[in-house]
Write a protein that holds these residues in place. Sequence first.
Motif, PDB file in Angstrom:
ATOM      1  N   LYS A 112     -81.079 -14.422 -34.730  1.00 57.12           N
ATOM      2  CA  LYS A 112     -80.350 -13.935 -35.891  1.00 57.12           C
ATOM      3  C   LYS A 112     -78.907 -13.670 -35.495  1.00 57.12           C
ATOM      4  O   LYS A 112     -78.632 -13.173 -34.409  1.00 57.12           O
ATOM      5  CB  LYS A 112     -80.977 -12.639 -36.413  1.00 57.12           C
ATOM      6  CG  LYS A 112     -82.268 -12.868 -37.198  1.00 57.12           C
ATOM      7  CD  LYS A 112     -81.955 -13.470 -38.563  1.00 57.12           C
ATOM      8  CE  LYS A 112     -83.205 -13.556 -39.408  1.00 57.12           C
ATOM      9  NZ  LYS A 112     -82.929 -13.945 -40.796  1.00 57.12           N
ATOM     10  N   LYS A 113     -77.977 -13.991 -36.395  1.00 54.81           N
ATOM     11  CA  LYS A 113     -76.563 -13.813 -36.106  1.00 54.81           C
ATOM     12  C   LYS A 113     -75.890 -13.014 -37.215  1.00 54.81           C
ATOM     13  O   LYS A 113     -76.316 -13.060 -38.369  1.00 54.81           O
ATOM     14  CB  LYS A 113     -75.867 -15.169 -35.959  1.00 54.81           C
ATOM     15  CG  LYS A 113     -76.289 -15.970 -34.748  1.00 54.81           C
ATOM     16  CD  LYS A 113     -75.452 -17.246 -34.629  1.00 54.81           C
ATOM     17  CE  LYS A 113     -75.842 -18.028 -33.377  1.00 54.81           C
ATOM     18  NZ  LYS A 113     -75.012 -19.258 -33.220  1.00 54.81           N
ATOM     19  N   TYR A 114     -74.842 -12.290 -36.806  1.00 55.83           N
ATOM     20  CA  TYR A 114     -73.955 -11.679 -37.806  1.00 55.83           C
ATOM     21  C   TYR A 114     -72.542 -12.183 -37.558  1.00 55.83           C
ATOM     22  O   TYR A 114     -72.004 -12.067 -36.457  1.00 55.83           O
ATOM     23  CB  TYR A 114     -73.952 -10.151 -37.734  1.00 55.83           C
ATOM     24  CG  TYR A 114     -72.997  -9.562 -38.752  1.00 55.83           C
ATOM     25  CD1 TYR A 114     -73.379  -9.421 -40.077  1.00 55.83           C
ATOM     26  CD2 TYR A 114     -71.689  -9.220 -38.390  1.00 55.83           C
ATOM     27  CE1 TYR A 114     -72.494  -8.933 -41.029  1.00 55.83           C
ATOM     28  CE2 TYR A 114     -70.793  -8.739 -39.337  1.00 55.83           C
ATOM     29  CZ  TYR A 114     -71.207  -8.597 -40.651  1.00 55.83           C
ATOM     30  OH  TYR A 114     -70.332  -8.131 -41.596  1.00 55.83           O
ATOM     31  N   GLU A 115     -71.924 -12.727 -38.598  1.00 57.61           N
ATOM     32  CA  GLU A 115     -70.535 -13.157 -38.565  1.00 57.61           C
ATOM     33  C   GLU A 115     -69.928 -12.840 -39.920  1.00 57.61           C
ATOM     34  O   GLU A 115     -70.513 -13.150 -40.951  1.00 57.61           O
ATOM     35  CB  GLU A 115     -70.422 -14.655 -38.273  1.00 57.61           C
ATOM     36  CG  GLU A 115     -70.915 -15.072 -36.898  1.00 57.61           C
ATOM     37  CD  GLU A 115     -70.876 -16.582 -36.696  1.00 57.61           C
ATOM     38  OE1 GLU A 115     -70.826 -17.291 -37.724  1.00 57.61           O
ATOM     39  OE2 GLU A 115     -70.890 -17.039 -35.546  1.00 57.61           O
ATOM     40  N   GLY A 116     -68.775 -12.213 -39.918  1.00 56.98           N
ATOM     41  CA  GLY A 116     -68.148 -11.871 -41.187  1.00 56.98           C
ATOM     42  C   GLY A 116     -67.205 -10.699 -41.027  1.00 56.98           C
ATOM     43  O   GLY A 116     -66.719 -10.408 -39.931  1.00 56.98           O
ATOM     44  N   GLU A 117     -66.922 -10.010 -42.140  1.00 56.42           N
ATOM     45  CA  GLU A 117     -66.042  -8.848 -42.109  1.00 56.42           C
ATOM     46  C   GLU A 117     -66.683  -7.733 -41.288  1.00 56.42           C
ATOM     47  O   GLU A 117     -67.911  -7.603 -41.265  1.00 56.42           O
ATOM     48  CB  GLU A 117     -65.774  -8.362 -43.531  1.00 56.42           C
ATOM     49  CG  GLU A 117     -64.957  -9.315 -44.377  1.00 56.42           C
ATOM     50  CD  GLU A 117     -63.563  -9.536 -43.820  1.00 56.42           C
ATOM     51  OE1 GLU A 117     -62.934  -8.545 -43.395  1.00 56.42           O
ATOM     52  OE2 GLU A 117     -63.106 -10.697 -43.798  1.00 56.42           O
ATOM     53  N   PRO A 118     -65.867  -6.934 -40.584  1.00 53.81           N
ATOM     54  CA  PRO A 118     -66.428  -5.804 -39.844  1.00 53.81           C
ATOM     55  C   PRO A 118     -67.304  -4.939 -40.735  1.00 53.81           C
ATOM     56  O   PRO A 118     -66.928  -4.598 -41.862  1.00 53.81           O
ATOM     57  CB  PRO A 118     -65.181  -5.048 -39.368  1.00 53.81           C
ATOM     58  CG  PRO A 118     -64.121  -6.103 -39.269  1.00 53.81           C
ATOM     59  CD  PRO A 118     -64.403  -7.046 -40.409  1.00 53.81           C
ATOM     60  N   LEU A 119     -68.507  -4.604 -40.227  1.00 53.61           N
ATOM     61  CA  LEU A 119     -69.517  -3.890 -41.010  1.00 53.61           C
ATOM     62  C   LEU A 119     -69.764  -2.526 -40.378  1.00 53.61           C
ATOM     63  O   LEU A 119     -70.093  -2.434 -39.194  1.00 53.61           O
ATOM     64  CB  LEU A 119     -70.817  -4.697 -41.032  1.00 53.61           C
ATOM     65  CG  LEU A 119     -72.016  -4.059 -41.726  1.00 53.61           C
ATOM     66  CD1 LEU A 119     -71.753  -3.951 -43.228  1.00 53.61           C
ATOM     67  CD2 LEU A 119     -73.272  -4.883 -41.461  1.00 53.61           C
TER      68      LEU A 119
END
Length: 209
Positions: A104-111
């Motif tokens: 699983k990956k997370y990529e995007g705006e800082p969360l």
Amino acid sequence: MTYCTGKDLATIKYKFGEGEDKVLVVEKENLPVQVAKEQIKKSSGIRTNFFERFEGREPGSYSFTVNAPSGVPEGVEVEIYLTSGTWDDYGRIGDYSTGYGIVKKYEGEPLLVGKGRTIQGSVTNVEPVSCYVRVSLDWRFENTCKLVVFHKNKVIYEETGDCPLNFQTTCDQDCPPRTLKCASSKYPGYCCLPCKSTANKIRNLGNKL
């Protein structure tokens, strides 16, 4: 908080970050006083990368902890943002869960995933082989503090500096702890000198002799 009601003097000792102790004397006509501290500026944050591999583990969930980097000062509110991450297999960090599935990956705006100086996470091993987690975190904190002194809800003094800000208030002829009382030609006839910095100045003068 209100200080020195019915008194003649208020002595406020304060310190910004790693700076020297400072002293503010407030006279009777401006008493009582309210003393407050504020955090007024958001820093850009400090980025850290975390990686851990869990070798030869049986299927199950394994936890890890990420600590704040050394550049984050003590005594300030810290927000922790996930900027990217990879879980092999799946897992979570703070308030963020990747959901079920292998890799699983997370990529995007800082969360925003948590607050404080540490954050907990996990990685779940689906098959009896090694798994890993790799995350990039941004530690954001209030970096500038303000000391504000009020009398009858009007500001009579303010100063800004690095967080954290600590202060102590004493009334009348008492000096705050770790200060030295000395005579002065100016009203009220004495001053409160920080012991540490005064001792350093005396030592430096002695070394020059």
